[in-house]
Design a protein around this motif. Structure first.
Motif, PDB file in Angstrom:
ATOM      1  N   VAL A  79       0.828  -1.216   0.000  1.00  0.00           N
ATOM      2  CA  VAL A  79       0.000   0.000   0.000  1.00  0.00           C
ATOM      3  C   VAL A  79       0.859   1.262   0.000  1.00  0.00           C
ATOM      4  N   SER A  80       1.988   1.214   0.695  1.00  0.00           N
ATOM      5  CA  SER A  80       2.846   2.402   0.789  1.00  0.00           C
ATOM      6  C   SER A  80       3.421   2.830  -0.556  1.00  0.00           C
ATOM      7  N   LEU A  81       3.383   1.930  -1.538  1.00  0.00           N
ATOM      8  CA  LEU A  81       3.929   2.246  -2.858  1.00  0.00           C
ATOM      9  C   LEU A  81       2.893   2.826  -3.820  1.00  0.00           C
ATOM     10  N   LEU A  82       1.648   2.837  -3.423  1.00  0.00           N
ATOM     11  CA  LEU A  82       0.599   3.361  -4.296  1.00  0.00           C
ATOM     12  C   LEU A  82       0.745   4.874  -4.448  1.00  0.00           C
ATOM     13  N   PRO A  83       0.404   5.410  -5.609  1.00  0.00           N
ATOM     14  CA  PRO A  83       0.536   6.857  -5.813  1.00  0.00           C
ATOM     15  C   PRO A  83      -0.476   7.635  -4.968  1.00  0.00           C
ATOM     16  N   GLU A  84      -0.157   8.868  -4.646  1.00  0.00           N
ATOM     17  CA  GLU A  84      -1.053   9.707  -3.844  1.00  0.00           C
ATOM     18  C   GLU A  84      -2.367   9.964  -4.559  1.00  0.00           C
ATOM     19  N   SER A  85      -2.373   9.789  -5.865  1.00  0.00           N
ATOM     20  CA  SER A  85      -3.585  10.004  -6.655  1.00  0.00           C
ATOM     21  C   SER A  85      -4.626   8.904  -6.452  1.00  0.00           C
ATOM     22  N   MET A  86      -4.186   7.766  -5.910  1.00  0.00           N
ATOM     23  CA  MET A  86      -5.047   6.595  -5.753  1.00  0.00           C
ATOM     24  C   MET A  86      -6.176   6.874  -4.764  1.00  0.00           C
ATOM     25  N   LYS A  87      -7.421   6.574  -5.180  1.00  0.00           N
ATOM     26  CA  LYS A  87      -8.583   6.877  -4.347  1.00  0.00           C
ATOM     27  C   LYS A  87      -9.450   5.666  -4.018  1.00  0.00           C
ATOM     28  N   ILE A  88      -9.428   4.639  -4.862  1.00  0.00           N
ATOM     29  CA  ILE A  88     -10.332   3.507  -4.630  1.00  0.00           C
ATOM     30  C   ILE A  88      -9.762   2.206  -5.183  1.00  0.00           C
ATOM     31  N   PHE A  89     -10.017   1.131  -4.439  1.00  0.00           N
ATOM     32  CA  PHE A  89      -9.668  -0.228  -4.870  1.00  0.00           C
ATOM     33  C   PHE A  89     -10.932  -1.055  -4.711  1.00  0.00           C
ATOM     34  N   GLY A  93     -15.265 -10.651  -4.749  1.00  0.00           N
ATOM     35  CA  GLY A  93     -15.142 -11.371  -3.490  1.00  0.00           C
ATOM     36  C   GLY A  93     -15.818 -10.655  -2.339  1.00  0.00           C
ATOM     37  N   ALA A  94     -16.292 -11.430  -1.395  1.00  0.00           N
ATOM     38  CA  ALA A  94     -16.934 -10.854  -0.214  1.00  0.00           C
ATOM     39  C   ALA A  94     -15.938 -10.690   0.931  1.00  0.00           C
ATOM     40  N   GLY A  95     -15.087 -11.711   1.139  1.00  0.00           N
ATOM     41  CA  GLY A  95     -14.077 -11.629   2.193  1.00  0.00           C
ATOM     42  C   GLY A  95     -12.946 -10.698   1.797  1.00  0.00           C
ATOM     43  N   PHE A  96     -12.299 -10.113   2.793  1.00  0.00           N
ATOM     44  CA  PHE A  96     -11.201  -9.189   2.488  1.00  0.00           C
ATOM     45  C   PHE A  96     -10.068  -9.311   3.500  1.00  0.00           C
ATOM     46  N   GLU A  97      -9.843 -10.544   3.973  1.00  0.00           N
ATOM     47  CA  GLU A  97      -8.750 -10.774   4.919  1.00  0.00           C
ATOM     48  C   GLU A  97      -7.391 -10.586   4.263  1.00  0.00           C
ATOM     49  N   TRP A  98      -7.339 -10.576   2.944  1.00  0.00           N
ATOM     50  CA  TRP A  98      -6.086 -10.383   2.205  1.00  0.00           C
ATOM     51  C   TRP A  98      -5.784  -8.903   1.958  1.00  0.00           C
ATOM     52  N   VAL A  99      -6.653  -8.036   2.459  1.00  0.00           N
ATOM     53  CA  VAL A  99      -6.490  -6.593   2.269  1.00  0.00           C
ATOM     54  C   VAL A  99      -6.478  -5.901   3.629  1.00  0.00           C
ATOM     55  N   ASP A 100      -5.459  -5.088   3.877  1.00  0.00           N
ATOM     56  CA  ASP A 100      -5.399  -4.310   5.104  1.00  0.00           C
ATOM     57  C   ASP A 100      -6.230  -3.043   4.883  1.00  0.00           C
ATOM     58  N   THR A 101      -7.503  -3.137   5.207  1.00  0.00           N
ATOM     59  CA  THR A 101      -8.414  -2.021   4.935  1.00  0.00           C
ATOM     60  C   THR A 101      -8.102  -0.801   5.804  1.00  0.00           C
ATOM     61  N   GLU A 102      -7.541  -1.048   6.985  1.00  0.00           N
ATOM     62  CA  GLU A 102      -7.158   0.079   7.846  1.00  0.00           C
ATOM     63  C   GLU A 102      -5.996   0.844   7.234  1.00  0.00           C
ATOM     64  N   ARG A 103      -5.038   0.107   6.693  1.00  0.00           N
ATOM     65  CA  ARG A 103      -3.885   0.767   6.059  1.00  0.00           C
ATOM     66  C   ARG A 103      -4.322   1.535   4.818  1.00  0.00           C
ATOM     67  N   LEU A 104      -5.248   0.988   4.063  1.00  0.00           N
ATOM     68  CA  LEU A 104      -5.786   1.706   2.909  1.00  0.00           C
ATOM     69  C   LEU A 104      -6.467   3.001   3.345  1.00  0.00           C
ATOM     70  N   ALA A 105      -7.222   2.919   4.431  1.00  0.00           N
ATOM     71  CA  ALA A 105      -7.916   4.114   4.930  1.00  0.00           C
ATOM     72  C   ALA A 105      -6.930   5.202   5.331  1.00  0.00           C
ATOM     73  N   ASN A 341     -14.457   0.125   4.088  1.00  0.00           N
ATOM     74  CA  ASN A 341     -13.723   0.893   5.099  1.00  0.00           C
ATOM     75  C   ASN A 341     -14.063   2.380   5.098  1.00  0.00           C
ATOM     76  N   LEU A 342     -15.260   2.705   4.652  1.00  0.00           N
ATOM     77  CA  LEU A 342     -15.663   4.114   4.596  1.00  0.00           C
ATOM     78  C   LEU A 342     -15.642   4.746   5.978  1.00  0.00           C
ATOM     79  N   HIS A 343     -16.068   4.000   6.981  1.00  0.00           N
ATOM     80  CA  HIS A 343     -16.077   4.524   8.347  1.00  0.00           C
ATOM     81  C   HIS A 343     -14.665   4.853   8.828  1.00  0.00           C
ATOM     82  N   LEU A 344     -13.696   4.044   8.410  1.00  0.00           N
ATOM     83  CA  LEU A 344     -12.303   4.301   8.774  1.00  0.00           C
ATOM     84  C   LEU A 344     -11.759   5.495   8.003  1.00  0.00           C
TER      85      LEU A 344
END
Length: 349
Positions: A79-89, A93-105, A341-344
């Motif tokens: 996630v730290s390598l994504l450009p600052e322009s990035m807004k949405i991923f 799939g329904a599960g998202f254990e493979w995604v750190d949604t807090e870090r994305l937020a 992760n909208l709430h985050l």
């Protein structure tokens, strides 16, 4: 005046199959870049991000669970390598254990999943497993496939002696969310089962009355009453069904898991079946999938499926659609369809 270039999107995975018209529409508003398979391997993908190989893209969408995940876990390193322009991923799939949604937020990136696309399919699979545990279907199928007349006749006689109708039995559901409620409705209306449930939040009186559901204020209360327990809750970072909890089940109860394998201590579950405390199990998900616990194979009364509960064409159509429309709606209109992760994001300043 120079023309204004369109925003860039990364398409993670293979070609669009089910929703070509939506894809055409997306192409009208965005420049879509589709990294090749070799570019999606983690090392190559990270290197490309570091070099801004795909420019300042604003969104990513992954239309299928069958491809697009070659880079592995979306953790801080990635996630730290994504450009600052990035807004949405947005991903299938329904599960998202493979995604750190807090870090994305923290990076001000919204994550969207496939919402309830698989709910109907998962509920149907749950009913198959419930039926199998009551009617000894795995045992019966093994006898039919034995290619032995003697084994066929023995199975024919033996299976029925411990099989039961679903009607009138208590189905205990852990997690009465969208999937849990659909399971309850099918079991109640279609099979005449009595519904008990445990959830951190009690449902409305209207929802309870529609299936004559009884609310259990504690998990122990639910387990004391349930003839079959269905696990239908998201993974919360810990095992929910362990040896201690299994001891709380009614003797002879059944257990079905269509949630996440990591929620269950499989060794403890196997021992509970071998001891007779649990009479039958139905598992669509496993603790270390795709590596299977060898102890499961010797259980005559264990119905096992390869994490296919949500796997139908209808599910794939919706996963693909939502991956594109979430990106489209959020970047063009500011509102996504299935945010996780909208709430985050709102709380990150």
């Amino acid at each position: 005046m120079g023309s204004i270039s369109k925003p860039i999107l990364l398409q993670l995975g293979e070609q669009i199959i089910h929703n070509p018209k939506i894809y055409e529409r997306l192409n009208e508003s965005f420049i879509i870049i589709q990294p090749r398979v070799e570019e999606r391997e983690r090392a190559s993908f990270m290197q490309a991000l570091q070099k801004k190989h795909w420019g300042d893209f604003q969104g990513m969408f992954r239309p299928s669970m069958d491809s697009g995940g070659e880079m592995g876990l979306w953790d801080d390193e990635l996630v730290s390598l994504l450009p600052e322009s990035m807004k949405i991923f947005a991903s299938a799939g329904a599960g998202f254990e493979w995604v750190d949604t807090e870090r994305l937020a923290k990076a001000r990136i919204l994550y969207c999943n496939g919402g309830n696309s698989a709910s109907e399919a998962v509920a149907e699979m749950a009913m198959f497993h419930i039926l199998s545990t009551f009617r000894n279907l795995n045992w019966s199928q093994a006898g039919a496939r034995s290619n032995s007349p003697e084994e066929w006749l023995n199975t024919h006689k033996s299976v029925s002696k411990s099989a039961h109708n679903l009607h009138g039995h208590v189905l205990g559901i852990i997690g009465l969310g969208n999937i849990g409620y659909r399971i309850a409705k099918k079991a109640y209306l279609g099979f005449g089962m009595r519904i008990h449930y445990y959830d951190t939040i009690r449902k409305s009186a209207e929802q309870e009355s529609s299936i004559e559901a009884t609310y259990a204020s504690t998990l122990e209360d639910l387990l004391a009453e349930a003839d079959c327990v269905v696990l239908a809750t998201p993974f919360g970072g810990r095992k929910m069904i362990n040896g201690e909890v299994l001891a709380e089940f009614k003797r002879g109860a059944r257990f079905v898991n269509i949630a996440r394998g990591a929620l269950v201590d499989e060794e403890a579950l196997i021992q509970a079946v071998l001891s007779g405390h649990i009479s039958a199990i139905g598992l669509d998900v496993f603790e270390n999938e795709p590596v299977m616990n060898q102890g499961l194979f010797g259980l005559q009364n264990a119905t096992l499926t390869c994490h296919n509960a949500g796997g139908t064409v209808e599910t794939f159509v919706e996963f693909e659609r939502l991956s594109m429309e979430n990106v489209e709606q959020y970047l063009l209109q500011g509102q996504a369809l299935t945010p996780v992760n909208l709430h985050l994001l709102k709380g990150s300043g």
